[in-house]
Design a protein around this motif. Structure first.
Motif, PDB file in Angstrom:
ATOM      1  N   GLU A  18      18.850  34.786 126.435  1.00  0.00           N
ATOM      2  CA  GLU A  18      19.694  33.706 125.918  1.00  0.00           C
ATOM      3  C   GLU A  18      19.015  32.877 124.840  1.00  0.00           C
ATOM      4  OE1 GLU A  18      20.832  31.630 129.468  1.00  0.00           O
ATOM      5  OE2 GLU A  18      22.077  33.297 130.139  1.00  0.00           O
ATOM      6  N   VAL A  19      17.700  32.765 124.873  1.00  0.00           N
ATOM      7  CA  VAL A  19      16.986  32.028 123.833  1.00  0.00           C
ATOM      8  C   VAL A  19      17.044  32.864 122.552  1.00  0.00           C
ATOM      9  CG1 VAL A  19      14.767  31.056 123.096  1.00  0.00           C
ATOM     10  CG2 VAL A  19      15.437  30.961 125.509  1.00  0.00           C
ATOM     11  N   GLN A  20      17.493  32.236 121.480  1.00  0.00           N
ATOM     12  CA  GLN A  20      17.636  32.934 120.207  1.00  0.00           C
ATOM     13  C   GLN A  20      16.667  32.368 119.173  1.00  0.00           C
ATOM     14  OE1 GLN A  20      19.959  35.613 119.538  1.00  0.00           O
ATOM     15  NE2 GLN A  20      19.792  35.545 121.772  1.00  0.00           N
ATOM     16  N   ILE A  21      16.265  33.187 118.261  1.00  0.00           N
ATOM     17  CA  ILE A  21      15.345  32.784 117.199  1.00  0.00           C
ATOM     18  C   ILE A  21      15.899  31.550 116.490  1.00  0.00           C
ATOM     19  CG2 ILE A  21      14.280  33.438 115.008  1.00  0.00           C
ATOM     20  CD1 ILE A  21      14.534  36.379 115.987  1.00  0.00           C
ATOM     21  N   GLY A  22      15.127  30.462 116.512  1.00  0.00           N
ATOM     22  CA  GLY A  22      15.503  29.248 115.802  1.00  0.00           C
ATOM     23  C   GLY A  22      16.503  28.357 116.514  1.00  0.00           C
ATOM     24  N   ALA A  68      10.250  24.789 122.208  1.00  0.00           N
ATOM     25  CA  ALA A  68       9.071  25.491 122.737  1.00  0.00           C
ATOM     26  C   ALA A  68       7.998  25.616 121.662  1.00  0.00           C
ATOM     27  CB  ALA A  68       9.468  26.871 123.264  1.00  0.00           C
ATOM     28  N   ARG A  69       8.384  25.983 120.466  1.00  0.00           N
ATOM     29  CA  ARG A  69       7.410  26.122 119.381  1.00  0.00           C
ATOM     30  C   ARG A  69       6.745  24.775 119.080  1.00  0.00           C
ATOM     31  NH1 ARG A  69       7.053  30.745 116.570  1.00  0.00           N
ATOM     32  NH2 ARG A  69       6.465  29.675 114.658  1.00  0.00           N
ATOM     33  N   ALA A  70       7.529  23.708 119.034  1.00  0.00           N
ATOM     34  CA  ALA A  70       6.967  22.377 118.774  1.00  0.00           C
ATOM     35  C   ALA A  70       6.004  21.980 119.888  1.00  0.00           C
ATOM     36  CB  ALA A  70       8.088  21.352 118.645  1.00  0.00           C
ATOM     37  N   GLY A  82       2.724  23.430 119.147  1.00  0.00           N
ATOM     38  CA  GLY A  82       2.169  23.179 117.821  1.00  0.00           C
ATOM     39  C   GLY A  82       2.488  24.243 116.791  1.00  0.00           C
ATOM     40  N   LEU A  83       3.564  24.991 117.016  1.00  0.00           N
ATOM     41  CA  LEU A  83       3.967  26.037 116.073  1.00  0.00           C
ATOM     42  C   LEU A  83       5.073  25.524 115.166  1.00  0.00           C
ATOM     43  CD1 LEU A  83       4.088  28.985 118.608  1.00  0.00           C
ATOM     44  CD2 LEU A  83       2.322  28.565 116.886  1.00  0.00           C
ATOM     45  N   PRO A  84       5.106  25.952 113.916  1.00  0.00           N
ATOM     46  CA  PRO A  84       6.156  25.488 113.008  1.00  0.00           C
ATOM     47  C   PRO A  84       7.511  26.094 113.371  1.00  0.00           C
ATOM     48  CG  PRO A  84       4.862  27.191 111.960  1.00  0.00           C
ATOM     49  CD  PRO A  84       4.185  26.885 113.270  1.00  0.00           C
ATOM     50  N   ALA A  85       8.568  25.419 112.954  1.00  0.00           N
ATOM     51  CA  ALA A  85       9.916  25.962 113.133  1.00  0.00           C
ATOM     52  C   ALA A  85      10.029  27.264 112.355  1.00  0.00           C
ATOM     53  CB  ALA A  85      10.949  24.955 112.643  1.00  0.00           C
ATOM     54  N   LEU A  86      10.869  28.141 112.837  1.00  0.00           N
ATOM     55  CA  LEU A  86      11.073  29.417 112.158  1.00  0.00           C
ATOM     56  C   LEU A  86      12.221  29.323 111.171  1.00  0.00           C
ATOM     57  CD1 LEU A  86      10.871  31.849 115.177  1.00  0.00           C
ATOM     58  CD2 LEU A  86       9.214  31.638 113.338  1.00  0.00           C
ATOM     59  N   PRO A  87      12.040  29.861 109.970  1.00  0.00           N
ATOM     60  CA  PRO A  87      13.190  29.978 109.076  1.00  0.00           C
ATOM     61  C   PRO A  87      14.053  31.113 109.609  1.00  0.00           C
ATOM     62  CG  PRO A  87      11.276  31.010 108.086  1.00  0.00           C
ATOM     63  CD  PRO A  87      10.825  30.386 109.381  1.00  0.00           C
ATOM     64  N   VAL A  88      15.338  30.873 109.811  1.00  0.00           N
ATOM     65  CA  VAL A  88      16.186  31.895 110.396  1.00  0.00           C
ATOM     66  C   VAL A  88      16.852  32.780 109.358  1.00  0.00           C
ATOM     67  CG1 VAL A  88      16.584  30.714 112.558  1.00  0.00           C
ATOM     68  CG2 VAL A  88      18.115  30.290 110.665  1.00  0.00           C
ATOM     69  N   ASP A  89      16.772  32.451 108.080  1.00  0.00           N
ATOM     70  CA  ASP A  89      17.349  33.288 107.048  1.00  0.00           C
ATOM     71  C   ASP A  89      16.690  34.659 107.047  1.00  0.00           C
ATOM     72  OD1 ASP A  89      18.864  31.123 106.361  1.00  0.00           O
ATOM     73  OD2 ASP A  89      17.719  30.624 104.563  1.00  0.00           O
TER      74      ASP A  89
END
Length: 113
Positions: free
Chosen positions: A84-88, A95-97, A100-107
């Motif tokens: 159910e968790v989707q990229i971005g 979770a990424r924040a 300490g991980l940057p947000a993902l560009p979903v494009d």
């Protein structure tokens, strides 16, 4: 990083696997072919991925890969909450924040994990 993990960053990230309890209806583990040692019983109706039912979750299926990233050893058999968790999406970004991980560009990324 391999071509596969570049197309699907979930195959190298692991942030959600170290952020949330992954609970699901107990029979799903057998239906998906999850090894019993990777699940824990929460109550008569729910199981969870081993290691995620703690204050600081860390799924037992999450392994450190040789390139320093992370890999799920049961990615194809992962239960519904993981799917159910989707990229971005909000859970991914939280979770990424948290780690300490940057947000993902979903494009250009596949939203199907």
């Amino acid at each position: 990083m391999s071509d596969t993990s570049e197309l699907n960053p979930c195959l190298a990230c692991g942030a959600c696997c170290k952020s949330y309890r992954v609970s699901f209806y107990w029979a799903e583990a057998e239906q998906r072919g999850l090894p019993a040692f990777l699940t824990e019983q929460v109550n008569p109706f729910l199981s969870c991925m081993a290691g995620t039912n703690t204050k600081r979750p860390h799924c037992a299926a999450l392994l450190r890969s040789s390139d320093g990233g992370f890999a799920c050893r049961v990615y194809e058999q992962r239960p519904a909450p993981c799917r159910e968790v989707q990229i971005g999406d909000d859970k991914c970004l939280q979770a990424r924040a948290r780690h300490g991980l940057p947000a993902l560009p979903v494009d250009g990324l596949s939203r199907e994990m």
